[in-house]
Design an enzyme around this catalytic site. Sequence first.
Site, PDB file in Angstrom:
ATOM      1  CD  GLU A  24      -6.946   2.423   6.684  1.00 50.42           C
ATOM      2  OE1 GLU A  24      -5.840   1.965   7.004  1.00 50.42           O
ATOM      3  OE2 GLU A  24      -7.640   1.958   5.763  1.00 50.42           O
ATOM      4  NE  ARG A  82      -4.114   0.122   1.759  1.00 58.31           N
ATOM      5  CZ  ARG A  82      -5.214   0.506   1.118  1.00 58.31           C
ATOM      6  NH1 ARG A  82      -5.387   1.774   0.781  1.00 58.31           N
ATOM      7  NH2 ARG A  82      -6.136  -0.375   0.792  1.00 58.31           N
TER       8      ARG A  82
END
Length: 780
Positions: free
Chosen positions: A720, A308
């Site tokens: 997030e 990621r």
Amino acid sequence: MKSVTPHESASKHVSGEAVYIDDMLVSEQLLVGRVMYSPHAHARVKSFDLSEAKKIQGVQAVLSYKDIPGHNQMGPVVKDEVCLAEDEVFCVGQGMFLIGAGTEEQCLEAEQRIKVEYEILEPILTIEKALEKNSLLGPPRKMKRGNADDALKSAPHVIKGELQTGAQEHWYLETQVCLCVPGEGKEMNVFSSTQHPSETQSLIAEVLGIAKNEVVVEVRRMGGAFGGKETQGNHTACWTALLCWATKRPVKIRLFRDDDQKITGKRHRFLSRYEVGFDAEGKILAAKYELNSDGGCATDLSFAIMERAMLHVDNASFVPDISVVGRVCKTNLPSNTAFRGFGGPQGMAVAETVVDRIARFLGKDSAEVRRKNFYGLETSNVTHYGETLENNRLFMIYDQLMKTSAYWNRRKDIDAFNSKNEFFKKGLAATPVKFGISFTTTFLNQAGALVNVYKDGTILVNHGGTEMGQGLHTKMQQIAASEFGVRLHRVKVNATNTSKVPNTSATAASAGADLNGMAVKNAVETLKGRIAEAVAQIFTEKYQTPPSKKEDVVFQDDMILDMMHPERKIAFADAMPLMQLRQVSLSATGYYKTPGIGWDKEKGWGRPFHYYAFGMCVSEVLVDVLTGRHTLLRTDILHDVGDSLNPGIDLGQVEGGYIQGVGWCTTEEIKWDEKGNLLTHSPDTYKIPSVQDIPKDFRVDLLQNVPNPSTIRKSKAVAEPPLMLALSTWLAIKDAISAAANHEIEPEYSLPATNEVIVLSVERLKKQMAASDVEVAAKG
């Protein structure tokens, strides 16, 4: 903006009535569990003796790896993490022995009686040393588009650099905790503070050597998690289950704060290197990135986190020719793990550092350079991993926020302030966020639900997501009520339970509401179809002609009615007893899997994300250049959540995420000594943000009128992405430091920007300025 529905447990939270695991009453049979962990970062276990510990009054069990009935393994992805150490320990904090006794004092006394002989081995405690010794947890990962090497050679300007980003402690209010209660036979009832009940169930079954259907894991709520309980709640759960199995009595382990911080992994610290080419306008032409993370002593989720980070090293900037290499280092520290953002913050910190440096090199404002590099709406809109950026909100957010924050006027005012003040400097920065939503491990993008309707018209919702304070249960309650067309009070969301909804994914990747909301909707649609068919028959029997049709039956305002014949209606609650009389099932499962995504990890190419969340933040700070103390004067945030499911909760998530990010960027410094002991293991040595760290002027808004297609009620994930908005604060501090040298010399800088980092950066600038003045005088 929609009316605000409060968090379903809000009143219980403030009154103290919310039940957490440590509040649960069990019986006088309950034992206290304790784990004895390694005091060494790397050592061979030559021998151990538990005999004296077992003699302590009240002690019911003292266990080693030899007492594990199943597999001594709790690695969530790669099986490289033992439950209890065998012949070697790999970090301070690694579990070695388990003690079950009547009181905490008895456990501590028993621990003192355990005898262990070690042979100390050399530890690896830094990324630099791990790279030097080629100590990696696996082969490097790579992504590329075009030819970065050739493009760099032809670029008008090139910068190179290195960035260190620090670790971060999760500091959930409720430490790791688990309660296990034995059932009959092999049954084990587990109450765990975990984000991933199905994985906890699986690992407990594995260490006990029993089938998964013997283990039931339940989660009512967690007192915070932030990723720290996605996999690492499993440690405490497995240890508790082993003691429960051995004693046949209920056992609870709740880690003391200091032990929790010593034992558990953190956000991965990174050492990142970059080489970037750009033109005279600041447009990025090519980039090479090397990301090196500290994975700790075991794999955990480190490769997914690195992946990621690599996927977000562009952030909002289109880079035509790019190569990214990611390495996960193996060190003798606790295995690092998921943390809100999951690698995104580390990747974006590099991306925004690059844009900031380009702007300084060219003498331009970084906000101007950022906009020049944004992904385009129709062209320059494909990422370096092959996904087309759809519904790009970057320009919309930029234009709105630059206006509402009065960015350009404030820039002039700040320049004027800095010209008149020697010891206090102000800084300003604006940074965007483009964050992909979905698990990059594609098969995890699925969810289940179980919805029951009772004869009194009340509804009970079970789903696979877990509540950790983020308001997921509240959103599921709202979705169920909206889909059924009933008032909110009719719906209750039950504790997450593996016997109700099996084989679930972790509540992570910001996808909890997306996935579980769709699963709940699917179950409700099944029930509405059954009910509508029966109600249409009831209406037809009562009114004869024309007959009511199933497809004309609608659910709204606590009523069920035929929209073609509005006089034909019945209260939802009145209809449910009739459903039982007509033998209509009022229980249904729901399921959802995210469509249209796919990702080839080996090639580093595909469509890993269902969509992107966007945001932007403008931060203004005041820095005391003598002490390094900084004050957040003002923060303006505009964040995209699609059509918000719950504006109050979403605003809270944006504000909280940003402040948690501010902690990572400024005050939360983690230090180890040369032997691998954590030095910052309590609130007196580790500083999370307090009320004093909140901006004096804090303005947060949600982007309006931007529905998100193909998601639950056109919403977007929120958990997030807001954390990365704090990079604007970090770069605003750098801007203030730079002002100490009239923006003529670029500061040396790292993350977090602690008082020490700020002071040392200012001092280096002063020395460079003095040396430059001497050089000019000599030439004159």
